[in-house]
Design a protein around this motif. Structure first.
Motif, PDB file in Angstrom:
ATOM      1  N   GLY A   7       0.813  -1.208   0.000  1.00 27.50           N
ATOM      2  CA  GLY A   7       0.000   0.000   0.000  1.00 27.50           C
ATOM      3  C   GLY A   7       0.848   1.259   0.000  1.00 27.50           C
ATOM      4  O   GLY A   7       2.006   1.248  -0.405  1.00 27.50           O
ATOM      5  N   GLN A   8       0.261   2.348   0.477  1.00 25.11           N
ATOM      6  CA  GLN A   8       0.927   3.643   0.512  1.00 25.11           C
ATOM      7  C   GLN A   8       1.619   3.839   1.859  1.00 25.11           C
ATOM      8  O   GLN A   8       0.978   3.738   2.904  1.00 25.11           O
ATOM      9  N   LEU A   9       2.914   4.095   1.826  1.00 24.58           N
ATOM     10  CA  LEU A   9       3.683   4.373   3.038  1.00 24.58           C
ATOM     11  C   LEU A   9       4.528   5.614   2.803  1.00 24.58           C
ATOM     12  O   LEU A   9       4.951   5.879   1.668  1.00 24.58           O
ATOM     13  N   ASP A  10       4.807   6.355   3.878  1.00 18.97           N
ATOM     14  CA  ASP A  10       5.745   7.452   3.706  1.00 18.97           C
ATOM     15  C   ASP A  10       7.145   6.871   3.507  1.00 18.97           C
ATOM     16  O   ASP A  10       7.400   5.683   3.748  1.00 18.97           O
ATOM     17  N   ALA A  11       8.061   7.692   3.038  1.00 26.52           N
ATOM     18  CA  ALA A  11       9.393   7.212   2.670  1.00 26.52           C
ATOM     19  C   ALA A  11      10.121   6.585   3.843  1.00 26.52           C
ATOM     20  O   ALA A  11      10.804   5.553   3.690  1.00 26.52           O
ATOM     21  N   TYR A  12       9.965   7.170   4.989  1.00 29.03           N
ATOM     22  CA  TYR A  12      10.650   6.677   6.188  1.00 29.03           C
ATOM     23  C   TYR A  12      10.160   5.277   6.566  1.00 29.03           C
ATOM     24  O   TYR A  12      10.958   4.363   6.791  1.00 29.03           O
TER      25      TYR A  12
END
Length: 241
Positions: free
Chosen positions: A166-171
């Motif tokens: 899914g969608q995750l932030d870069a960190y």
């Protein structure tokens, strides 16, 4: 490693290797008027991020018994500092659970079980739930319960795979790619581990904000060791001879 921890890693001195604690008292969130005798950190440094728990991306103080706060009166147990954010509904659920299941002692094994049961009654994020599994896994490894440790890692890996789709932030993506590589190696899936390491290498190269860059640099130092992890047993890889 969360964003605050990443910043600490970047700023903390690496010259010492000791941690120290001070006793303190906090309010029991379940029993009105009761106090809990716990400990708070006095000193530590960035070296804690190079201790073996790094392979699970969980860190001191959560890997220290003092980092798991326990109230003798109620049995309430939580990570250090996480006592004062209960909603009324959470307090009611936890109070009922502890009334029906009073802890027999305050041993670390008892506290680990309480952590799992009590946090299941709290409203936490998916990333917190995953970190909880990894903390418990690391504790069981340290206690010599390797089969249990790897059962928790299996649960964590399943969640990580879903999150990566899914969608995750870069960190968060950096962290989960690193963990997915480690855990895939641990469970004998070398092809998946190599694929995750390739994705991690690409994500490191594309890190473009300060926090992600600091974390990416840290993981870039750790990633070569991931290839040394062997299936089964402890997660920590053996150093090459």
């Amino acid at each position: 490693m969360n964003k605050a921890i990443c910043l600490l890693f970047a700023l903390s001195p690496l010259s010492a290797h000791a941690t120290t604690w001070s006793p303190t008292e906090v309010t029991d969130p379940i029993v009105a008027g009761a106090k809990c005798q716990v400990h708070e950190p006095i000193s530590y440094g960035g070296y804690i991020y190079n201790w073996p728990s790094k392979y699970d991306q969980v860190f001191w103080p959560l890997t220290d018994e003092n980092g798991i706060w326990f109230c003798e009166k109620s049995g309430f147990t939580a990570f250090i500092g996480d006592f004062d954010k209960l909603t009324a509904a959470e307090r009611d659920r936890i109070g009922a659970f502890l009334n029906d299941n009073p802890p027999k002692d305050s041993a670390i094994e008892t506290r680990l079980a309480l952590l799992e049961h009590i946090y299941a009654l709290r409203d936490t994020s998916a990333s917190f739930k995953n970190r909880l599994l990894r903390v418990i896994a690391r504790w069981h490894q340290n206690l010599g319960n390797l089969e249990q440790a790897n059962q928790y890692r299996q649960q964590a890996l399943a969640q990580i795979k879903t999150a990566l789709a899914g969608q995750l932030d870069a960190y968060q993506r950096l962290e989960y790619l690193y963990l997915a590589a480690n855990y895939s190696k641990q469970f004998g899936d070398d092809a998946a581990a190599d694929a995750y390491l390739k994705q991690l290498h690409d994500a490191i190269a594309n890190a473009d904000d300060e926090q992600s860059k600091n974390f990416a640099a840290y993981l870039n130092e750790l990633a070569p060791e991931s290839k040394l992890i062997t299936a089964g047993g402890v997660l920590d890889p053996l150093a090459p001879k």
